[in-house]
Scaffold this motif. Structure first.
Motif, PDB file in Angstrom:
ATOM      1  N   ALA A 167      -9.585  -4.091   4.814  1.00  0.00           N
ATOM      2  CA  ALA A 167      -8.603  -4.909   4.115  1.00  0.00           C
ATOM      3  C   ALA A 167      -7.218  -4.297   4.259  1.00  0.00           C
ATOM      4  CB  ALA A 167      -8.973  -5.025   2.639  1.00  0.00           C
ATOM      5  N   VAL A 168      -6.242  -5.089   4.697  1.00  0.00           N
ATOM      6  CA  VAL A 168      -4.862  -4.639   4.849  1.00  0.00           C
ATOM      7  C   VAL A 168      -4.044  -5.199   3.701  1.00  0.00           C
ATOM      8  CG1 VAL A 168      -2.831  -4.613   6.339  1.00  0.00           C
ATOM      9  CG2 VAL A 168      -5.112  -4.597   7.349  1.00  0.00           C
ATOM     10  N   ARG A 169      -3.417  -4.334   2.949  1.00  0.00           N
ATOM     11  CA  ARG A 169      -2.625  -4.768   1.805  1.00  0.00           C
ATOM     12  C   ARG A 169      -1.156  -4.818   2.179  1.00  0.00           C
ATOM     13  NH1 ARG A 169      -5.587  -1.085  -2.899  1.00  0.00           N
ATOM     14  NH2 ARG A 169      -7.727  -1.602  -2.316  1.00  0.00           N
ATOM     15  N   GLY A 170      -0.314  -5.021   1.160  1.00  0.00           N
ATOM     16  CA  GLY A 170       1.116  -5.115   1.405  1.00  0.00           C
ATOM     17  C   GLY A 170       1.692  -3.806   1.903  1.00  0.00           C
ATOM     18  N   GLY A 171       2.704  -3.913   2.752  1.00  0.00           N
ATOM     19  CA  GLY A 171       3.359  -2.726   3.278  1.00  0.00           C
ATOM     20  C   GLY A 171       3.250  -2.581   4.768  1.00  0.00           C
ATOM     21  N   GLY A 172       2.361  -3.365   5.406  1.00  0.00           N
ATOM     22  CA  GLY A 172       2.280  -3.377   6.856  1.00  0.00           C
ATOM     23  C   GLY A 172       2.019  -2.013   7.461  1.00  0.00           C
ATOM     24  N   ALA A 173       2.935  -1.593   8.338  1.00  0.00           N
ATOM     25  CA  ALA A 173       2.763  -0.335   9.058  1.00  0.00           C
ATOM     26  C   ALA A 173       2.673   0.843   8.093  1.00  0.00           C
ATOM     27  CB  ALA A 173       3.915  -0.140  10.028  1.00  0.00           C
ATOM     28  N   TYR A 174       3.456   0.796   6.998  1.00  0.00           N
ATOM     29  CA  TYR A 174       3.386   1.895   6.026  1.00  0.00           C
ATOM     30  C   TYR A 174       1.988   2.005   5.440  1.00  0.00           C
ATOM     31  CZ  TYR A 174       3.347   3.853   1.369  1.00  0.00           C
ATOM     32  OH  TYR A 174       2.998   4.559   0.247  1.00  0.00           O
ATOM     33  N   PHE A 175       1.390   0.882   5.088  1.00  0.00           N
ATOM     34  CA  PHE A 175       0.046   0.922   4.512  1.00  0.00           C
ATOM     35  C   PHE A 175      -0.949   1.502   5.510  1.00  0.00           C
ATOM     36  CE2 PHE A 175      -4.114  -0.952   3.742  1.00  0.00           C
ATOM     37  CZ  PHE A 175      -4.308  -0.661   2.405  1.00  0.00           C
ATOM     38  N   MET A 176      -0.860   1.070   6.763  1.00  0.00           N
ATOM     39  CA  MET A 176      -1.787   1.572   7.780  1.00  0.00           C
ATOM     40  C   MET A 176      -1.641   3.076   7.968  1.00  0.00           C
ATOM     41  SD  MET A 176      -1.368  -1.368  10.691  1.00  0.00           S
ATOM     42  CE  MET A 176      -1.445  -3.121  10.291  1.00  0.00           C
ATOM     43  N   ILE A 177      -0.397   3.549   8.023  1.00  0.00           N
ATOM     44  CA  ILE A 177      -0.165   4.973   8.290  1.00  0.00           C
ATOM     45  C   ILE A 177      -0.563   5.817   7.097  1.00  0.00           C
ATOM     46  CG2 ILE A 177       1.603   6.687   8.821  1.00  0.00           C
ATOM     47  CD1 ILE A 177       3.149   4.409  10.238  1.00  0.00           C
ATOM     48  N   SER A 178      -0.137   5.406   5.897  1.00  0.00           N
ATOM     49  CA  SER A 178      -0.374   6.237   4.714  1.00  0.00           C
ATOM     50  C   SER A 178      -1.850   6.316   4.372  1.00  0.00           C
ATOM     51  CB  SER A 178       0.414   5.689   3.524  1.00  0.00           C
ATOM     52  OG  SER A 178      -0.001   4.371   3.209  1.00  0.00           O
ATOM     53  N   ARG A 179      -2.596   5.216   4.558  1.00  0.00           N
ATOM     54  CA  ARG A 179      -4.025   5.245   4.230  1.00  0.00           C
ATOM     55  C   ARG A 179      -4.842   5.957   5.291  1.00  0.00           C
ATOM     56  NH1 ARG A 179      -0.918   3.367   0.398  1.00  0.00           N
ATOM     57  NH2 ARG A 179      -2.051   2.360  -1.301  1.00  0.00           N
ATOM     58  N   THR A 180      -4.212   6.325   6.383  1.00  0.00           N
ATOM     59  CA  THR A 180      -4.918   7.077   7.421  1.00  0.00           C
ATOM     60  C   THR A 180      -4.476   8.531   7.448  1.00  0.00           C
ATOM     61  OG1 THR A 180      -5.073   5.073   8.779  1.00  0.00           O
ATOM     62  CG2 THR A 180      -5.468   7.164   9.868  1.00  0.00           C
ATOM     63  N   LEU A 181      -3.171   8.761   7.562  1.00  0.00           N
ATOM     64  CA  LEU A 181      -2.656  10.126   7.679  1.00  0.00           C
ATOM     65  C   LEU A 181      -2.366  10.764   6.337  1.00  0.00           C
ATOM     66  CD1 LEU A 181      -0.231   9.703  10.723  1.00  0.00           C
ATOM     67  CD2 LEU A 181      -2.634  10.368  10.710  1.00  0.00           C
ATOM     68  N   GLY A 182      -2.480  10.013   5.240  1.00  0.00           N
ATOM     69  CA  GLY A 182      -2.244  10.579   3.929  1.00  0.00           C
ATOM     70  C   GLY A 182      -0.857  10.256   3.401  1.00  0.00           C
ATOM     71  N   PRO A 183      -0.637  10.452   2.106  1.00  0.00           N
ATOM     72  CA  PRO A 183       0.652  10.073   1.493  1.00  0.00           C
ATOM     73  C   PRO A 183       1.828  10.893   1.979  1.00  0.00           C
ATOM     74  CG  PRO A 183      -0.732  11.260  -0.076  1.00  0.00           C
ATOM     75  CD  PRO A 183      -1.583  10.991   1.115  1.00  0.00           C
ATOM     76  N   GLU A 184       1.607  12.151   2.374  1.00  0.00           N
ATOM     77  CA  GLU A 184       2.736  12.981   2.797  1.00  0.00           C
ATOM     78  C   GLU A 184       3.367  12.444   4.079  1.00  0.00           C
ATOM     79  OE1 GLU A 184      -0.275  14.136   2.135  1.00  0.00           O
ATOM     80  OE2 GLU A 184      -0.017  15.238   0.256  1.00  0.00           O
TER      81      GLU A 184
END
Length: 915
Positions: free
Chosen positions: A98-115
């Motif tokens: 499931a992809v939520r709001g934020g697009g590329a930011y959501f994909m990157i942060s949920r994979t590489l972490g919040p930092e």
């Protein structure tokens, strides 16, 4: 169990109470009610408009005129190859859940972490903000080129006043229009984008038809200023229609000066301009919170948009090369108007693409900002961006972004900022490729995207290509962007982020650690690479904190496991009581700043639990070889949580974030006289069990008396020098002689040397006490020991002491090691020997203020004993279990009032004199 934030919830058809969950994932502004956009309106239209921008109308002649058709096609292929690699990664991630709001930011942060995700998300947001301002200023300049009072063209109305203030006013008015559309919601934006798409498509259609319908003509060009301020002779460009001679002349490169800037063009500069216009593949992904089915719409719509724009660019390159001569292409970048059947329609296309690009950037920025605010990575700074309307539109984020764009407009000309914007976009693209690469390399079972046209090769090539393009476009901006990303990542790391997202780094580490553990072959172990691997059994960490840190210093890069036995029988319990305790123990490890693993077990007795941990702790070639226990005595345990600054907590018993304080997760220390979980018999039996399993044993006594600076992670060089005393002879075996060279004695020397390598113990001097029998001549044994220490590269002071005058003088013959321990001598005689040994050690602790190889020490007698830690030889427990209490009593007498003491018995060779 899955947490309430688990992505699995997004795929449930019915919740536990019968509440329906959306199948396409929640989390966008306003929830599922805000998801209205289709693939075409939500992804294809904004992506096409962003990838066309103003380049398709004003830079086709620039690229073909300078680079020629062949190099222009090569540039386009390379640019779209780089973009296609990122598109493949986007498709893979978007179809994996499931992809939520934020697009590329959501994909990157949920994979590489919040930092990493938060830092790149903020940079991507700033790129969209600046991109919106650049598009608006480009639109203002395009309008003023025709309608401005200072316009230099041969046609135009020249009715609009010009100047910095006027330009700012026009830009602000256009920004107000764009902001109003975005504030009213994604639905109005989609309709406005569709209208813009129709205008741009109509304009492009008129241009394509004009290439065929318009006959050859001469086009007068604007005179260019000469070297001395005078105008050069007027030039004429030629539109020849389809002509093979024109095509042949335009095949090769013909780099010249750009008439708008006066700079000499090169392959790199022309490629950078072309690539700048193609960046926009994330415009559809940024709308993920408003898409009906983002997991399907993002990959399908993005691929369609990329293929469509690529076809249009190829077609325009060929048509321009067939019909326009080099002079027209190089000296009039807006020649589409001159050859068009209806020139105003080209102007409408130029204005529409600029307006749509600004709208796409602003609404994309607002969605990224809203996602950043929802994740609360940057605190109250982004709090206004959390506000949403009843329909789910994040108007707070839109206004926030609008105000930042207005500030950027105040800067006026943004030619230099355009390169920075493109570099920031490329950082985000590289991060998406890196996210997909990490997921692929981690080989996680849950990474199974429905889109399969990718591999780790495409991801790796995408990362490398994006980084290469960054430095090709602007080396300074590329270096600055990476530095900014590092600083933001450090800031977010210091702040601490949510840990429930899942870190692909953990999956990668697991994958690599498993691979290397399999290669760590215990059959290839060698003594010269030996290191201590400790299992520290802890009953209650509140009373064992100093020992916890001392064991951390003794491990020397080896395995360190904190073990704890919970008493109970799983057959009599409804659930396992051990699993909920792991969180508290891991928090203890973090707070104490020790590098340790945690291993907990449930057992009917502490002895059986210790056996379990000794057998199963560790994995492969990383298994404990040394058991560490606190000493069993009658001293009341001290609560170190109350005195240690690292464990200071608020009075209400909660930590930051509302989690319970660590002190509430562990029971108070045992009260004096209260029953213990371990009997003296089982304590000694646990030591005997460890030795039977060929494990070394360390018993630690009075570690709470160690100075705090000795247990810190920093250097102890500024503290008062102290001694570390080593007694490598079994003091409960009265016979002296060469016993110091046995395996156990060498193990003591190795552990003491390891402790001296720790920065906090650098100022401590190692003293080795060589015990001589009453009939041994002094000097000979010391020489042999010094020679051994030289071979072992151990720097220490050697002192000879006479031992064995009492009980030892009565029996000059050879004695077995266990004579006193096993009860072959009387209890009174054994206790007298232990008392004498204790007195000998205590006497040496107060001596030796000067002398020795290192020269005299500073200090005076008023500063207390000079020994910071004492290493004693731990004799084996007696063979008869009935003698265990007597054995423990002898150890208590031997180590009484010695201060911090480690009683050690080693059973494995640990030193080597070979290279």
């Amino acid at each position: 169990m899955a947490s309430e934030n688990s992505p699995l919830l997004a795929y449930r058809l019915l919740g536990e109470e019968g509440v329906a969950f959306p199948a396409n994932g929640a989390g966008g502004p306003g929830g599922a009610s805000a998801r209205k956009l289709s693939t075409f309106l939500g992804v294809v239209v904004p992506t096409v408009l962003s990838m066309f921008s103003i380049v398709v109308f004003l830079r086709i002649g620039f690229v073909v005129g300078h680079a020629g058709l062949l190099q222009a096609l090569a540039m386009l292929l390379v640019a779209y190859f780089i973009l296609a690699l990122t598109v493949l990664s986007v498709c893979a991630i978007a179809t994996n859940g499931a992809v939520r709001g934020g697009g590329a930011y959501f994909m990157i942060s949920r994979t590489l972490g919040p930092e990493v995700g938060g830092s790149i998300g903020l940079m991507f947001y700033l790129a969209n903000v600046c991109g919106c301002a650049v598009s608006l200023l480009g639109l203002v300049e395009a309008v003023l080129d025709v309608f401005g009072a200072d316009a230099t063209g041969s046609s135009g109305l020249r009715v609009l006043p010009q100047g910095y203030g006027w330009n700012l006013l026009y830009g602000s008015l256009l920004l107000g229009l764009v902001g109003g559309v975005c504030t009213l919601g994604a639905g109005l934006y989609a309709r406005a984008s569709f209208l813009t798409f129709l205008l741009v498509s109509g304009s492009l259609a008129s241009v394509l038809i004009s290439f065929v319908a318009v006959g050859p003509r001469d086009i007068p060009l604007t005179p260019q200023p000469g070297p001395n301020g005078s105008s050069l002779p007027p030039q004429v460009g030629h539109f020849t229609g389809f002509n093979s001679s024109t095509l042949k002349a335009n095949l090769g490169a013909g780099y010249a000066k750009d008439y708008t800037t006066g700079a000499m063009m090169t392959f790199a500069s022309v490629f950078a301009v072309l690539f700048n216009g193609c960046t926009g593949i994330m415009a559809g992904a940024n709308m993920s919170g408003e898409l009906k089915d983002p997991s399907r719409a993002i990959p399908l719509g993005t691929i369609v948009a990329v293929a469509y724009t690529f076809f249009i660019y190829i077609l325009l390159f060929f048509l321009s090369s067939f019909t326009c001569d080099r002079t027209l292409l190089q000296e009039d970048y807006g020649f589409f108007r001159a050859i068009s059947l209806w020139p105003p329609l080209v102007l409408i296309g130029i204005y529409a693409t600029s307006l749509s690009a600004s709208m796409s950037s602003l609404i994309g920025a607002s969605r990224i900002l809203h996602a950043l605010a929802q994740d609360d990575l940057f605190g109250v700074i982004l709090a206004p961006a959390k506000v949403v309307s009843r329909g789910g539109n994040p108007w707070g984020a839109v206004l926030y972004s609008w105000s930042l764009v207005q500030l950027v407009l105040l800067a006026g000309k943004l030619n230099t900022l355009a390169a920075v914007v493109t570099v920031f976009y490329l950082v985000a693209y590289a991060a998406v490729d890196l996210s997909c690469l990490s997921l692929e390399w981690a080989s996680a079972p849950n990474f199974r995207p429905t889109f399969s046209l990718f591999s780790w090769h495409t991801c790796l090539l995408g990362v490398a290509s994006c980084l290469l393009m960054m430095f090709l476009i602007s080396p300074g901006a590329a270096g600055g962007s990476l530095l900014l990303m590092g600083l933001l990542s450090a800031l977010l790391t210091a702040r601490g982020g949510p840990s429930s997202w899942g870190y692909v780094s953990q999956a990668l580490l697991f994958h690599q650690v498993r691979k290397y553990l399999l290669r760590l072959d215990v059959r290839k172990d060698h003594v010269k690479f030996w290191r201590p691997q400790l299992l520290l059994l802890v009953g209650n960490p509140r009373g064992a904190l100093p020992l916890l840190r001392l064991a951390n210093q003794l491990k020397k890069g080896g395995l360190y496991v904190l073990g704890h036995v919970t008493l109970g029988d799983l057959d009599c319990l409804p659930s396992d009581p051990v699993q909920p305790q792991y969180g508290a123990w891991l928090s203890l490890v973090d707070r104490a700043q020790v590098k340790a693993f945690v291993d907990l077990t449930l057992s009917p007795s502490v002895r059986q639990g210790a056996q379990h941990l000794l057998r199963i702790s560790g994995l492969g070639g990383m298994k404990p070889n040394t058991l560490v226990l606190g000493f069993y005595d009658d001293a009341a345990p001290e609560d170190h949580f109350l005195t240690d600054p690292a464990f200071s907590e608020p009075a209400d018993g909660t930590q930051e974030g509302g989690s319970p304080a660590l002190s509430t997760l562990f029971p108070p220390p045992r009260a004096p006289g209260s029953p213990r979980a371990l009997s003296p018999q089982d304590y000694v039996a646990t030591v005997a069990d460890a030795l039977k399993m060929n494990k070394n044993v360390v018993l630690a006594r009075a570690c709470g008396a160690l100075p705090p600076e000795r247990l810190s992670r920093g250097s102890g060089g500024t503290s008062q020098p102290h001694h570390v005393d080593v007694w490598p002879l079994n003091l409960l075996r009265p016979r002296g002689g060469p016993g110091y060279v046995d395996v156990c004695g060498l193990f003591l020397l190795q552990m003491a040397t390891i402790l001296g390598m720790v920065p906090a113990w650098h100022s401590a001097r190692l003293r080795i006490f060589l015990c001589l029998g009453p009939r041994e001549a002094p000097g000979a044994a010391e020489g042999r020991l010094r020679a051994l220490l030289s071979q072992l590269r151990i720097r220490a002071e050697v002192q000879e002491v006479v031992w064995g005058e009492g009980a030892g003088s009565q029996e000059p013959e050879e004695e077995e090691e266990g004579d006193f321990v096993n009860g072959r001598r009387g209890d009174a005689e054994a206790e007298a020997l232990a008392c004498s040994a204790n007195a000998l050690v205590r006497a040496q602790q107060g001596r030796g203020r000067g002398g020795g190889p290192g020269g005299p020490e500073g200090g005076d007698g008023e500063q207390g004993p000079s020994t910071a830690l004492t290493f004693l030889y731990l004799p084996r427990p007696p063979a008869d279990p009935a003698r265990y209490p007597r054995y423990l009593a002898l150890l208590e007498i031997l180590s009484r009032d010695l201060g911090p003491t480690l009683l050690i018995h080693g059973v494995t060779p640990v030193t080597c004199t070979d290279l």
